[in-house]
Design a protein around this motif. Structure first.
Motif, PDB file in Angstrom:
ATOM      1  N   CYS A  30      14.111 -20.296  20.216  1.00 13.60           N
ATOM      2  CA  CYS A  30      14.368 -20.712  18.833  1.00 13.60           C
ATOM      3  C   CYS A  30      15.867 -20.613  18.559  1.00 13.60           C
ATOM      4  CB  CYS A  30      13.640 -19.816  17.847  1.00 13.60           C
ATOM      5  SG  CYS A  30      11.847 -19.799  18.031  1.00 13.60           S
ATOM      6  N   ILE A  31      16.393 -21.682  17.965  1.00 17.26           N
ATOM      7  CA  ILE A  31      17.816 -21.730  17.636  1.00 17.26           C
ATOM      8  C   ILE A  31      18.013 -21.223  16.212  1.00 17.26           C
ATOM      9  CG2 ILE A  31      19.806 -23.279  17.399  1.00 17.26           C
ATOM     10  CD1 ILE A  31      18.745 -23.037  20.302  1.00 17.26           C
ATOM     11  N   GLY A  32      19.050 -20.406  16.016  1.00 14.23           N
ATOM     12  CA  GLY A  32      19.398 -19.945  14.670  1.00 14.23           C
ATOM     13  C   GLY A  32      19.995 -21.096  13.871  1.00 14.23           C
ATOM     14  N   TRP A  50      20.387 -17.741  19.528  1.00 15.17           N
ATOM     15  CA  TRP A  50      18.993 -18.071  19.861  1.00 15.17           C
ATOM     16  C   TRP A  50      18.207 -16.798  20.074  1.00 15.17           C
ATOM     17  CZ3 TRP A  50      17.190 -16.630  24.735  1.00 15.17           C
ATOM     18  CH2 TRP A  50      18.156 -16.374  25.718  1.00 15.17           C
ATOM     19  N   PHE A  51      16.887 -16.945  19.901  1.00 16.50           N
ATOM     20  CA  PHE A  51      15.966 -15.821  20.118  1.00 16.50           C
ATOM     21  C   PHE A  51      14.680 -16.417  20.666  1.00 16.50           C
ATOM     22  CE2 PHE A  51      15.613 -17.359  15.786  1.00 16.50           C
ATOM     23  CZ  PHE A  51      14.253 -17.489  15.592  1.00 16.50           C
ATOM     24  N   MET A  52      13.698 -15.580  20.951  1.00 18.58           N
ATOM     25  CA  MET A  52      12.467 -16.077  21.572  1.00 18.58           C
ATOM     26  C   MET A  52      11.237 -15.593  20.817  1.00 18.58           C
ATOM     27  SD  MET A  52      13.352 -15.683  25.609  1.00 18.58           S
ATOM     28  CE  MET A  52      12.037 -16.787  26.123  1.00 18.58           C
ATOM     29  N   HIS A  76       8.403 -19.535   5.574  1.00 23.05           N
ATOM     30  CA  HIS A  76       8.298 -20.770   6.374  1.00 23.05           C
ATOM     31  C   HIS A  76       9.686 -21.265   6.771  1.00 23.05           C
ATOM     32  CE1 HIS A  76       9.740 -23.062   2.907  1.00 23.05           C
ATOM     33  NE2 HIS A  76       8.888 -22.391   2.169  1.00 23.05           N
ATOM     34  N   GLU A  77       9.760 -21.803   7.976  1.00 27.80           N
ATOM     35  CA  GLU A  77      10.953 -22.536   8.434  1.00 27.80           C
ATOM     36  C   GLU A  77      10.437 -23.747   9.200  1.00 27.80           C
ATOM     37  OE1 GLU A  77      13.664 -20.139  10.742  1.00 27.80           O
ATOM     38  OE2 GLU A  77      13.964 -18.686   9.114  1.00 27.80           O
ATOM     39  N   VAL A  78      10.550 -24.938   8.631  1.00 30.00           N
ATOM     40  CA  VAL A  78      10.107 -26.132   9.354  1.00 30.00           C
ATOM     41  C   VAL A  78      11.192 -26.516  10.362  1.00 30.00           C
ATOM     42  CG1 VAL A  78      11.028 -27.791   7.656  1.00 30.00           C
ATOM     43  CG2 VAL A  78       9.135 -28.453   9.147  1.00 30.00           C
ATOM     44  N   GLU A  79      10.766 -26.907  11.559  1.00 24.00           N
ATOM     45  CA  GLU A  79      11.759 -27.201  12.612  1.00 24.00           C
ATOM     46  C   GLU A  79      11.295 -28.351  13.513  1.00 24.00           C
ATOM     47  OE1 GLU A  79      13.529 -23.782  14.431  1.00 24.00           O
ATOM     48  OE2 GLU A  79      13.350 -22.610  12.574  1.00 24.00           O
ATOM     49  N   TRP A  80      12.268 -29.062  14.025  1.00 25.75           N
ATOM     50  CA  TRP A  80      12.055 -30.080  15.052  1.00 25.75           C
ATOM     51  C   TRP A  80      11.877 -29.336  16.380  1.00 25.75           C
ATOM     52  CZ3 TRP A  80      16.481 -33.810  16.887  1.00 25.75           C
ATOM     53  CH2 TRP A  80      15.941 -34.836  17.685  1.00 25.75           C
ATOM     54  N   LEU A 108       6.632 -24.868  12.855  1.00 22.94           N
ATOM     55  CA  LEU A 108       7.075 -23.843  11.908  1.00 22.94           C
ATOM     56  C   LEU A 108       7.473 -22.599  12.674  1.00 22.94           C
ATOM     57  CD1 LEU A 108       4.474 -23.699   8.998  1.00 22.94           C
ATOM     58  CD2 LEU A 108       6.662 -24.871   9.062  1.00 22.94           C
ATOM     59  N   ASP A 109       8.668 -22.115  12.379  1.00 26.08           N
ATOM     60  CA  ASP A 109       9.117 -20.798  12.837  1.00 26.08           C
ATOM     61  C   ASP A 109       8.803 -19.841  11.695  1.00 26.08           C
ATOM     62  OD1 ASP A 109      10.572 -18.485  13.325  1.00 26.08           O
ATOM     63  OD2 ASP A 109      12.527 -19.480  13.224  1.00 26.08           O
ATOM     64  N   LEU A 110       7.673 -19.135  11.793  1.00 27.24           N
ATOM     65  CA  LEU A 110       7.270 -18.224  10.720  1.00 27.24           C
ATOM     66  C   LEU A 110       7.991 -16.890  10.899  1.00 27.24           C
ATOM     67  CD1 LEU A 110       3.529 -19.259  10.691  1.00 27.24           C
ATOM     68  CD2 LEU A 110       5.230 -19.728   8.905  1.00 27.24           C
ATOM     69  N   ALA A 129      10.663  -9.324  13.416  1.00 24.92           N
ATOM     70  CA  ALA A 129      10.739 -10.345  12.368  1.00 24.92           C
ATOM     71  C   ALA A 129      10.267 -11.705  12.831  1.00 24.92           C
ATOM     72  CB  ALA A 129      12.188 -10.458  11.886  1.00 24.92           C
ATOM     73  N   LYS A 130      10.360 -11.955  14.144  1.00 24.73           N
ATOM     74  CA  LYS A 130      10.177 -13.317  14.637  1.00 24.73           C
ATOM     75  C   LYS A 130       9.080 -13.477  15.683  1.00 24.73           C
ATOM     76  CE  LYS A 130      13.655 -15.739  12.750  1.00 24.73           C
ATOM     77  NZ  LYS A 130      13.399 -16.977  11.964  1.00 24.73           N
ATOM     78  N   ALA A 131       8.735 -12.434  16.406  1.00 24.09           N
ATOM     79  CA  ALA A 131       7.893 -12.601  17.603  1.00 24.09           C
ATOM     80  C   ALA A 131       6.499 -12.002  17.443  1.00 24.09           C
ATOM     81  CB  ALA A 131       8.596 -11.994  18.819  1.00 24.09           C
ATOM     82  N   GLY A 198      16.003 -25.056  14.912  1.00 21.28           N
ATOM     83  CA  GLY A 198      16.659 -24.528  13.711  1.00 21.28           C
ATOM     84  C   GLY A 198      16.108 -25.185  12.460  1.00 21.28           C
ATOM     85  N   THR A 199      16.279 -24.501  11.326  1.00 19.39           N
ATOM     86  CA  THR A 199      15.631 -24.971  10.094  1.00 19.39           C
ATOM     87  C   THR A 199      16.639 -25.397   9.039  1.00 19.39           C
ATOM     88  OG1 THR A 199      13.774 -24.488   8.600  1.00 19.39           O
ATOM     89  CG2 THR A 199      15.449 -22.782   8.800  1.00 19.39           C
ATOM     90  N   PRO A 200      16.303 -26.441   8.246  1.00 18.99           N
ATOM     91  CA  PRO A 200      17.160 -26.824   7.117  1.00 18.99           C
ATOM     92  C   PRO A 200      17.043 -25.845   5.947  1.00 18.99           C
ATOM     93  CG  PRO A 200      15.464 -28.517   7.562  1.00 18.99           C
ATOM     94  CD  PRO A 200      15.168 -27.335   8.424  1.00 18.99           C
TER      95      PRO A 200
HETATM   96 MN    MN Z   1      14.097 -20.770  12.651  1.00 15.96          MN
END
Ligand code: MN
Length: 232
Positions: A30-32, A50-52, A76-80, A108-110, A129-131, A198-200
């Protein structure tokens, strides 16, 4: 044949648009921050962070998500999302699309935002927080053979019918070939790797009972709901 002491874990996988075949997952990168969140934001001075997430944390996007434990700020973080069919080290950006990218999706990167803020304050790792379990959703992947390699297209997310995130793939600060090339200088990428790009702006909290919808023009859309916490 190898004799395993316990039953080997299942291969995590994602649905493929228009096919009953599934895309097997190796790892999730996942890109910041990779969009400007404010118009006057200065250009980035270095490559993005970046993180995983574990591949086992990824769910097909139509599945409901349980509100996770240990947070009061589930975001929520919507991402391509980019799916690789080949990898390597030190990939030249101009060869990435043809050599490595199998397809694309919307995901989604929740995030347990309160834990992320605490981790940032204390200089601690981001995994709590992420994994966590069910921390990523991804809609059926679309083969590049079908959708090409998008350079623009709306990316959006709504919660209960209200717009929260809205941007365009053309707004990415670091484009997909560049991101893949950058990652490949740090790790040997491999077939089955997913990259959340990454998210907008517009990230925000989710509550139990929320319905969220998200999509990318040309790559599909999905809806999911947030269920009460589970003990399972
Ligand atoms: Mn993200």
């Amino acid at each position: 044949m190898t004799h395993f002491i316990i039953q080997p874990p299942p291969v995590p996988s994602l649905a493929v648009a228009g096919s009953s075949a599934r895309f097997p997952l190796a790892r999730v990168f996942c890109i910041g921050r990779n969009y400007r969140w404010q118009a006057d934001e200065p250009a980035p001075t270095g490559p993005p962070s970046w993180f995983m997430k574990p591949a086992s944390a990824v769910l097909d996007a139509h599945e409901p998500v349980h509100y996770p434990p240990q947070t009061r700020d589930f975001c929520h973080e919507v991402e391509w999302v980019v799916a690789l069919s080949a990898g390597g080290r030190d990939l030249p950006a101009q060869e990435v699309e043809a050599r490595c990218i199998w397809g694309y999706g919307v995901g989604l990167d929740l995030t347990r935002r309160d834990l992320q803020q605490e981790a940032k304050r204390q200089g601690q790792p981001w995994e709590p927080a992420k994994a966590f379990d069910q921390s990523a959703l991804c809609a059926p992947l679309v083969p590049a053979a079908q959708c090409g390699h998008p350079k623009q297209g709306a990316i959006w997310l709504e919660v209960n019918g209200r717009q929260r995130q809205q941007a365009d793939l053309a707004d990415l600060l670091f484009g997909v070939p560049e991101l893949v090339a950058l990652l490949s200088r740090s790790v040997r990428l491999q077939a089955g790797d997913l990259i959340f790009t990454g998210t907008p702006a517009g990230v925000g909290p989710l509550q139990v009972g929320d319905t969220l919808s998200a999509g990318i023009e040309g790559l599909g859309a999905f809806s999911s709901t947030v269920l009460a916490p589970t003990k399972e």
